[in-house]
Every structure is written in C-alpha cells, then in structure tokens.
Enzyme design. Structure first.
Site, PDB file in Angstrom:
ATOM      1  NE  ARG A  77       4.292 -36.731   6.506  1.00 47.26           N
ATOM      2  CZ  ARG A  77       4.801 -35.954   7.459  1.00 47.26           C
ATOM      3  NH1 ARG A  77       4.057 -35.072   8.077  1.00 47.26           N
ATOM      4  NH2 ARG A  77       6.057 -36.066   7.806  1.00 47.26           N
ATOM      5  CE  LYS A  93       3.683 -36.138  12.402  1.00 43.59           C
ATOM      6  NZ  LYS A  93       3.255 -34.895  11.762  1.00 43.59           N
ATOM      7  NE  ARG A 105      10.933 -33.298   7.488  1.00 45.67           N
ATOM      8  CZ  ARG A 105       9.859 -33.385   8.260  1.00 45.67           C
ATOM      9  NH1 ARG A 105       9.457 -32.340   8.924  1.00 45.67           N
ATOM     10  NH2 ARG A 105       9.223 -34.522   8.391  1.00 45.67           N
ATOM     11  N   GLY A 142      15.291 -33.928  13.337  1.00 43.26           N
ATOM     12  CA  GLY A 142      15.317 -35.132  12.514  1.00 43.26           C
ATOM     13  C   GLY A 142      14.025 -35.870  12.754  1.00 43.26           C
ATOM     14  CG  ASP A 144       5.754 -32.121   9.883  1.00 42.50           C
ATOM     15  OD1 ASP A 144       5.341 -33.253   9.558  1.00 42.50           O
ATOM     16  OD2 ASP A 144       6.843 -31.941  10.450  1.00 42.50           O
ATOM     17  N   GLY A 157      11.965 -37.736  14.608  1.00 44.67           N
ATOM     18  CA  GLY A 157      12.017 -38.214  15.985  1.00 44.67           C
ATOM     19  C   GLY A 157      10.911 -39.200  16.316  1.00 44.67           C
ATOM     20  CG  ASP A 215      11.427 -28.229  11.803  1.00 42.20           C
ATOM     21  OD1 ASP A 215      11.404 -27.011  12.029  1.00 42.20           O
ATOM     22  OD2 ASP A 215      10.820 -29.063  12.497  1.00 42.20           O
ATOM     23  CG  ASN A 216       7.091 -28.159  10.780  1.00 42.47           C
ATOM     24  OD1 ASN A 216       7.605 -29.279  10.854  1.00 42.47           O
ATOM     25  ND2 ASN A 216       6.594 -27.540  11.829  1.00 42.47           N
ATOM     26  CG  ASP A 219       6.106 -40.525  23.339  1.00 42.35           C
ATOM     27  OD1 ASP A 219       6.258 -39.919  22.264  1.00 42.35           O
ATOM     28  OD2 ASP A 219       5.031 -40.574  23.950  1.00 42.35           O
TER      29      ASP A 219
HETATM   30  P1  AMP Z   1       7.034 -31.019  15.092  1.00 42.10           P
HETATM   31  O1  AMP Z   1       6.676 -29.988  16.094  1.00 42.10           O
HETATM   32  O2  AMP Z   1       6.032 -32.155  15.014  1.00 42.10           O
HETATM   33  O3  AMP Z   1       7.328 -30.447  13.751  1.00 42.10           O
HETATM   34  O4  AMP Z   1       8.367 -31.719  15.622  1.00 42.10           O
HETATM   35  C1  AMP Z   1       9.595 -31.045  15.833  1.00 42.10           C
HETATM   36  C2  AMP Z   1      10.667 -32.060  16.109  1.00 42.10           C
HETATM   37  O5  AMP Z   1      10.375 -32.790  17.304  1.00 42.10           O
HETATM   38  C3  AMP Z   1      10.867 -33.092  15.018  1.00 42.10           C
HETATM   39  O6  AMP Z   1      12.230 -33.366  14.931  1.00 42.10           O
HETATM   40  C4  AMP Z   1      10.067 -34.267  15.530  1.00 42.10           C
HETATM   41  O7  AMP Z   1      10.513 -35.478  15.007  1.00 42.10           O
HETATM   42  C5  AMP Z   1      10.303 -34.172  17.041  1.00 42.10           C
HETATM   43  N1  AMP Z   1       9.193 -34.757  17.806  1.00 42.10           N
HETATM   44  C6  AMP Z   1       7.929 -34.270  17.947  1.00 42.10           C
HETATM   45  N2  AMP Z   1       7.188 -35.062  18.730  1.00 42.10           N
HETATM   46  C7  AMP Z   1       7.989 -36.093  19.120  1.00 42.10           C
HETATM   47  C8  AMP Z   1       7.812 -37.248  19.933  1.00 42.10           C
HETATM   48  N3  AMP Z   1       6.652 -37.525  20.515  1.00 42.10           N
HETATM   49  N4  AMP Z   1       8.864 -38.081  20.088  1.00 42.10           N
HETATM   50  C9  AMP Z   1      10.040 -37.832  19.500  1.00 42.10           C
HETATM   51  N5  AMP Z   1      10.272 -36.763  18.736  1.00 42.10           N
HETATM   52  C10 AMP Z   1       9.271 -35.898  18.535  1.00 42.10           C
HETATM   53 MG    MG Z   2       7.729 -31.070  12.052  1.00 41.36          MG
END
Ligand code: AMP
Ligand code: MG
Length: 491
Positions: A179, A116, A186, A93, A265, A95, A255-256, A128
């Site tokens: 963004r 973002k 997705r 989700g 992403d 995050g 998810d991307n 975080d």
């Molecule tokens: P990503 O690798 O950026 O596509 O992220 C995969 C998942 O991890 C998604 O659900 C993001 O929202 C979550 N995520 C990535 N980085 C962080 C972060 N620093 N804090 C919280 N959630 C994160």
């Molecule tokens: Mg992602």
C-alpha cells in the site's frame, strides 16, 4: 525530468523509524512461500520515481516477501488503538502489516510503503498476520476505482499471490498488498497516547504530523487547532464524496480513519447497486452502525473521538467549534459534488431543492443512481427513445418527469454550451462502477489461477468514463445472482 529509478534505487528516508522505539515494534517480513506478482500499478510506480519498465517482477517479489533485503527499508509495526463499533479497544496496532519505509520523490513528496499481509507482529493478538487473496484483490480494486472517481484514497504499488494457504472461509490462498499513501497515521494513533496517559508523546505525535502533513500550520497561532480544523474539513469532504457516489465503507472504526482524509483500510465495502439509504455492507454489523446513510454522522462521531484525544493539546471550546462546522461543510461539499454530476456550475437559490428532490426520487424508487446519472449525462430531451431510457429507471414516472422538466430549465441557465456541459458531466459520471459482483467474478477466477479478469477490469475502473468495447455489459445493471453476495469483516 530525471530518468526513472529501479527498485533498489528508491530514495528511502524513514522518519517514522526515527521516532521513539516505544511507538512501534521493529519486525522483519515473514517470508511467504512461492509468491508471484499478480498486478502492479504504473501510475503509483511513477509517484515513487520508479520507471515501470525497470521493475523486475522477480526482484519486487523477493523484496516484498523478505527473501532479499530491500536497500533502505526498515520494517516496523505501528502501535495504535481505536474505537471499534463504538467501543474503545486498547489492543490494536499493525497486526498483519509492516511499514517498510518512506520514499521521497523528486518533487519532495513523501510516501509510506506499507506491506499488508507481512506476517505476525506484537499486535497480532490471535491473528495469523496474513491477508488472503480475496480481500487483497478487493483492496487493490477499491484503490484504483476510488482514484478513478477522484475520491481521496490509498492505492497500492502491487499485489502478490502465493501458494501458501491460511484458514478463513475454509482454506484460502495468502496474498500481499504493497500500500502506498502519504499517511498511515490514523485517528487511533492519537487515541493510543491519550488513553495511555502519554501526553508528552501525544504532543510529539501532533508535532510530527504538523511537520509532515500540515507544514502550512507550523507558524499558525495554534498549530494543533489549525491541524484539527483541516482534518474536520477533509473528513467532511470525504463523506460528501462517498455519499455522492454511493460508496459504503463498511467498517468505520477510528483505527480505519486516515488523518489526511483518505478512504483507508478497505474491508467489506460496497458501491450501492440501488439507492438504499439503510444498506449495510458488512453482514457482521448487526446494529447497522455503519449503514450508508449514517456515514456522515459516524465520521462526525469519529472526529469527536479524535477531539477527545486532542484535549491535552487544544482547548475544548475550540475543538467543539470546529466540530460544529462539520455539518455545514459536509452539506456544501455534497451539494458541490452533486451539482457537478448534474452539470451545474452557476449558483441558483433552487439548487439545494433540486438535489433534494432528486434524492427523494432515488430513495423512493430504489434507483441505481450511478447508472441513472450516466444516462442523464447522455439525455437528449424530447427524443422519445432517450426519454424512455431515463424513465425506465422508475416504476412510477410522474415525479421523475416533473423533476426532469425543472432540471432542464435549470440547465439552460448554464453558460457552458451543451456539448461542453456533457463533456464535463461525463468526467464525473462513470459508465463503470466497481460493483461487488465484478470483484466476486475476478476473485473466483483468480482462485483458479486466472488473473485475466482482474487485468480486464482495471482499465474500466481507472478510466471509468470511457467506452470500453467488449466490456459494455459491465456498464449495465447487476445480474440477478449478485443480490446474494455476502460480505463480512473476515479478511
Ligand atoms: P481491520 O479489521 O483490518 O481494520 O483490523 C483490525 C485490527 O485487527 C488491526 O489491528 C489489524 O492489524 C488486526 N488484524 C486483522 N486481521 C489480522 C490478521 N489476520 N492477523 C493479525 N492481525 C489482524
Ligand atoms: Mg484496520
């Protein structure tokens, strides 16, 4: 044309925020201390009906960091899931990003504004909720570079820096990226409702997507099947564009994957410096699942995952029939892109072979193919210096010489005059490609508080076919030190 708007006059209409509350978590932006505007994109501003000259940097920073309430904004974190490196993860989700709202412009186009790095949400798991400057700069640059190449992509209205730090590769400065794209849905949104057994909600999501992104299929006999067909087509074309320009996404999890077929992403992406089919952009991808040459088959895999999630909506046979079209669509789109890069418009039975043979040479000699195709654009056959320039790309010239001869004969069949053909080729063969070393240089200076290299690079990416006096060294090969650049998912 109406006069452009100011930030507090944006025409927000937040359709996603009117969907069931269980689809997302409402959440305010977690403020980011001592932030400043690093860059904003006038072109994206105009898409939102903003007058770039009426954007006040202070106001933009205050709105993005939540210091001041942005009129019309209703921030929320979307729930979705997805397959990561082939394994289903139900815990995903937004995050560290929030959908602030949707802006409808004077042409009736609807754009999501997604911030973002906006802080923790219910879906942050152990994260975080922040984005660091390094990865935010890379995403900002990527959006501009892809748009400059005519490859479907998300972009950003602005990039913000901050004096707050967080732990990644040591302590790193935080940043935010606003963004902008028509679609933040997705493949993983569909997977969430399917795997959690919420099939009524799945139907509702499909209806929402049809209304919003594919209204042309609302009256089709089977709207969901027509939508899926379109997603397959767009995804195949996207794969072809990536392969034609040597773009490696790096983290092709479902998810991307954008439902409308945009590059989405950005993480440890790479434009190839040398044509290496097995190049892996993300050093954490130990299985080489997302290697350059595997991307088309991985996108097909991802489309199959979407098909699985749409089984309650569309007959299995139909979904399979659409999936079966992928390879043909991909190959046709790839040939089209490559023919355009070779300046060939007419149809000849030998075209596929001509492209295949070039590809074999690129692979065998590990050629920097973007630089090679630009040199081919400027090639003056028979002029010794020009011939030498092309042959300098290879160590063993025989195969390339033979290919060039065939290519020259083939090009003579074109109706367009030589100067017109050259002009057309220039428009699809950039002088400047966003190479990792350029992003690294920009990031290194940005960490010292100097954003000039970033601002110098942007025009090169946005107008990548033009000559940019003073920056011609960026049109050359990558420097030696760039071979050791190391990219991971960490962002
Ligand atoms: P990503 O690798 O950026 O596509 O992220 C995969 C998942 O991890 C998604 O659900 C993001 O929202 C979550 N995520 C990535 N980085 C962080 C972060 N620093 N804090 C919280 N959630 C994160
Ligand atoms: Mg992602």
């Amino acid at each position: 044309m109406s006069a452009g708007r100011a930030l507090n006059q944006l025409n927000f209409d937040n359709s996603y925020a009117r969907l069931p509350e269980s689809w997302f978590e409402r959440r305010q932006v977690q403020s980011l201390q001592h932030s400043h505007l690093i860059a904003f994109c006038p072109e994206v501003a105009r898409q939102l009906d903003l007058d770039p000259c009426r954007i006040s940097p202070e106001e933009l920073v205050q709105y993005c960091t939540g210091v001041q309430a942005w009129p019309g904004v209703e921030p929320l974190a979307m729930k979705y899931t997805g397959h990561q490196f082939g394994v289903y993860n139900p815990d995903l989700g937004d995050g560290r990003g929030l959908l602030l709202g949707e802006v409808v412009n004077s042409r009736g186009e609807r754009y999501d504004l997604h911030l973002k790095g906006a802080g923790q949400t219910a879906f942050s798991r152990f994260g975080d909720g922040r984005a660091v400057l390094r990865s935010s700069i890379r995403e900002y640059l990527a959006g501009e570079a892809m748009a400059g190449l005519g490859i479907p992509t998300t972009r950003a209205l602005c990039l913000l820096g901050s004096e707050e730090h967080t732990l990644r590769n040591g302590m790193e400065p935080c940043a935010m990226l606003l963004r902008v794209t028509p679609c933040h849905i997705r493949f993983g949104h569909f997977e969430y409702f399917f795997y959690s057994g919420q099939h009524d909600e799945l139907k509702r999501l499909a209806d929402y997507c049809l209304q919003r992104f594919f209204p042309q299929f609302l009256d089709a006999e089977q709207p969901c099947a027509a939508m899926y067909r379109e997603v397959v087509e767009r995804t195949a074309k996207l794969a072809a564009a990536w392969q034609a320009y040597g773009f490696v996404h790096g983290v092709l999890n479902t998810d991307n994957m954008s439902l409308i077929g945009e590059t989405f992403d950005y993480g440890p992406y790479t434009f190839l410096d040398q044509y290496e089919p097995d190049h892996v952009a993300n050093k954490n991808d130990h299985q080489a699942r997302y290697a350059f040459h595997k991307q088309p088959s991985i996108l097909l895999w991802n489309l199959a995952a979407l098909a699985q999630a749409m089984l309650p909506l569309v007959e299995r046979e139909q979904l399979e029939a659409e999936l079966d079209r992928f390879q043909g669509l991909y190959e046709a789109a790839y040939l089209e892109r490559m023919k355009a890069r070779l300046g060939l418009q007419s149809v000849d039975a030998g075209d596929q072979r001509l492209v295949d043979q070039l590809q074999a040479i690129l692979v065998e000699q590990r050629i920097d193919h973007n630089r090679f195709l630009r040199a081919l654009t400027e090639w003056q056959p028979g002029h010794a210096a020009s011939d030498r320039e092309l042959l300098a790309f290879v160590e063993r010239p025989e195969a390339l010489q033979a290919w060039l001869q065939q290519y020259r004969l083939r090009a003579r069949q074109e109706v367009a005059s030589e100067p017109i053909r050259r002009q057309q080729m220039r428009s699809v063969n950039p002088r400047f490609i966003l190479r990792n070393y350029m992003a690294e240089e920009v990031i290194r200076e940005a960490h010292q508080g100097d954003y000039r290299p970033l601002h110098d690079l942007l025009p090169l990416l946005r107008h990548s076919g033009d000559v940019h006096p003073g920056f011609e060294h960026y049109a050359g090969p990558r420097p030696q030190w760039a071979q050791s650049i190391y990219l991971t998912c960490s962002s």
